[in-house]
Design an enzyme around this catalytic site. Structure first.
Site, mmCIF file in Angstrom:
data_model
loop_
_atom_site.group_PDB
_atom_site.id
_atom_site.type_symbol
_atom_site.label_atom_id
_atom_site.label_comp_id
_atom_site.label_asym_id
_atom_site.label_seq_id
_atom_site.Cartn_x
_atom_site.Cartn_y
_atom_site.Cartn_z
ATOM 1 N N CYS A 55 0.816 -1.226 0.000
ATOM 2 C CA CYS A 55 0.000 0.000 0.000
ATOM 3 C C CYS A 55 0.845 1.269 0.000
ATOM 4 O O CYS A 55 0.365 2.338 -0.348
ATOM 5 C CB CYS A 55 -0.936 -0.007 1.199
ATOM 6 S SG CYS A 55 -1.947 -1.478 1.250
ATOM 7 N N HIS A 98 -3.657 6.767 3.449
ATOM 8 C CA HIS A 98 -3.992 5.506 2.791
ATOM 9 C C HIS A 98 -5.414 5.118 3.194
ATOM 10 O O HIS A 98 -5.791 5.186 4.366
ATOM 11 C CB HIS A 98 -2.993 4.430 3.219
ATOM 12 C CG HIS A 98 -3.348 3.065 2.741
ATOM 13 N ND1 HIS A 98 -3.736 2.821 1.451
ATOM 14 C CD2 HIS A 98 -3.399 1.868 3.388
ATOM 15 C CE1 HIS A 98 -3.999 1.539 1.316
ATOM 16 N NE2 HIS A 98 -3.804 0.937 2.479
ATOM 17 N N ASN A 157 -9.981 -0.746 0.126
ATOM 18 C CA ASN A 157 -8.531 -0.601 0.128
ATOM 19 C C ASN A 157 -7.988 -1.085 -1.225
ATOM 20 O O ASN A 157 -8.040 -2.276 -1.521
ATOM 21 C CB ASN A 157 -7.950 -1.429 1.282
ATOM 22 C CG ASN A 157 -6.443 -1.332 1.373
ATOM 23 O OD1 ASN A 157 -5.785 -0.815 0.485
ATOM 24 N ND2 ASN A 157 -5.894 -1.839 2.470
#
Ligand code: COA
Length: 340
Positions: free
Chosen positions: A119, A260, A290
């Site tokens: 990520c 994030h 996500n």
């Protein structure tokens, strides 16, 4: 002798792509033992986009990159480096997805490679682009975060399948001499002692592709959810406090805080710890879930397309992912305002 002007890296443009198909919490209720209420309460996610069977990570990356190149007002022929961050590449591990994207964009004879930082991938790429540009080696770097995360998700595992989605985001980072449109600072780091928090065990040299590996589901992402959650809050908060302090910037001076997009509760905890207002914190987790390396650029693109992101805005990025890796970035947006 005339003094040489210092060269900075500028975040020149943004583009993103989300696949057409949407997977809602209600649909997940029919697949695993979960509920819309539980998912909303624990993660803030309402839906996520899922790529078509024949739509690959590179295809999504190309769509995002085309927008970013167009918005940078440059020709594709001016791009001199193509970088892709992904943990769901078209192929494990040759050729790189960056090479495939370059070819699909018609960019040839230009250095291209992938990085793996989960990520944190997009902000890691930003740090690489900044270094290449400030050292005078490259002028226009195309960076792409793209993930077909659905290709490694076990849709019988309720601990992970509710979280992840597919998508891509891209940006052009260009050389400038104007400090008012420059990337100010990037902190990127890692700690491999937490490697087992987020793992896709196979294929790899530890577990090469085999019938046994597939039978055991080793090709699916495994996550220690609760442990990851706690460490994410701690690391993300510490990371931004440090970068702000290091650059003598107060949190109220930040126009857009783009963390994030993994879990609303993580984002809220970090935003609260920094004393940020709701208007400052960018939130897209509810509609994309996500999307790993694509999460930050998809969120930047959202505020760009809605007209909130303007040239010169002070932006703070903050990310965290498998590895473990983490990174934060402070920058003045160097792109033209959205015109349509
Ligand atoms: N639906 C319903 N119940 C669920 C569930 C789901 N989808 N997933 C887990 N549960 C259950 C668990 O089985 C557990 O039940 P038990 O108490 O009977 O054992 C209970 O809910 C609590 O589980 P826990 O894992 O402690 O929940 P949590 O509050 O930590 O939330 C996550 C789970 C995955 C949402 C959360 O840990 C998270 O978001 N982690 C970080 C993920 C992340 O950011 N990953 C990527 C980093 S880049």
């Amino acid at each position: 002798m005339p003094q040489k002007m210092p060269v900075y890296a500028s975040f020149r443009s943004i583009g993103a792509y989300a696949p057409e198909m949407i997977l809602t919490n209600e649909q997940l209720e029919t697949m695993v033992e979960t509920s819309d209420e539980w998912i909303m309460k624990r993660t803030g996610i309402k839906e996520r986009h899922i790529a078509a069977k024949d739509e690959y990570t590179s295809d999504m990356g190309v769509k995002a990159a085309q927008k970013a190149i167009q918005r940078a007002n440059i020709s594709k022929d001016e791009i001199d480096l193509v970088l892709c961050a992904t943990v769901t590449p078209d192929y494990f591990n040759m050729p790189s997805t960056a090479c495939i994207i370059s070819d699909k964009l018609g960019i040839h004879d230009v250095q291209a490679f992938d990085i793996s930082a989960a990520c944190s991938g997009f902000v890691y790429l930003l740090s690489i682009a900044k270094a290449f540009i400030e050292s005078g080696v490259k002028k226009n770097v195309l960076i792409i975060g793209a993930e077909k995360f659905s290709s490694i998700v076990d849709y019988t595992d309720r601990g992970t399948c509710i979280l992840f989605g597919d998508g891509a985001g891209a940006a052009v980072i260009s050389a400038t001499t104007d400090k008012a449109e420059a990337i100010i600072d990037i902190h990127a780091s890692a700690d491999g002692s937490y490697a087992d928090f987020l793992v896709t065990p196979s294929p790899g040299s530890v577990h090469p592709a085999s019938h046994e590996a597939i039978d055991e589901g080793l090709h699916f992402v495994k996550m220690k959810g609760n442990e990851t959650f706690k460490l994410a809050v701690k690391t993300l908060t510490k990371d931004v406090i440090e970068i702000l302090k290091h650059n003598h910037i107060a949190s109220e001076d930040i126009k857009h805080f783009i963390p994030h997009q993994a879990n609303y509760r993580i984002i809220k905890a970090v935003g609260d710890a920094l004393g940020l207002s709701k208007e400052q914190v960018v939130l897209t987790v509810q509609k994309y879930g996500n999307t790993s390396a694509a999460s930050i650029p998809m969120a930047i693109n959202d505020i760009y397309e809605s007209g909130r992101l303007k040239k010169g805005d002070l932006v703070l990025l903050d990310t965290f992912g498998g590895g473990l890796t983490w990174a934060s970035a402070l920058l003045y947006f160097g792109g033209e305002d959205q015109k349509y």
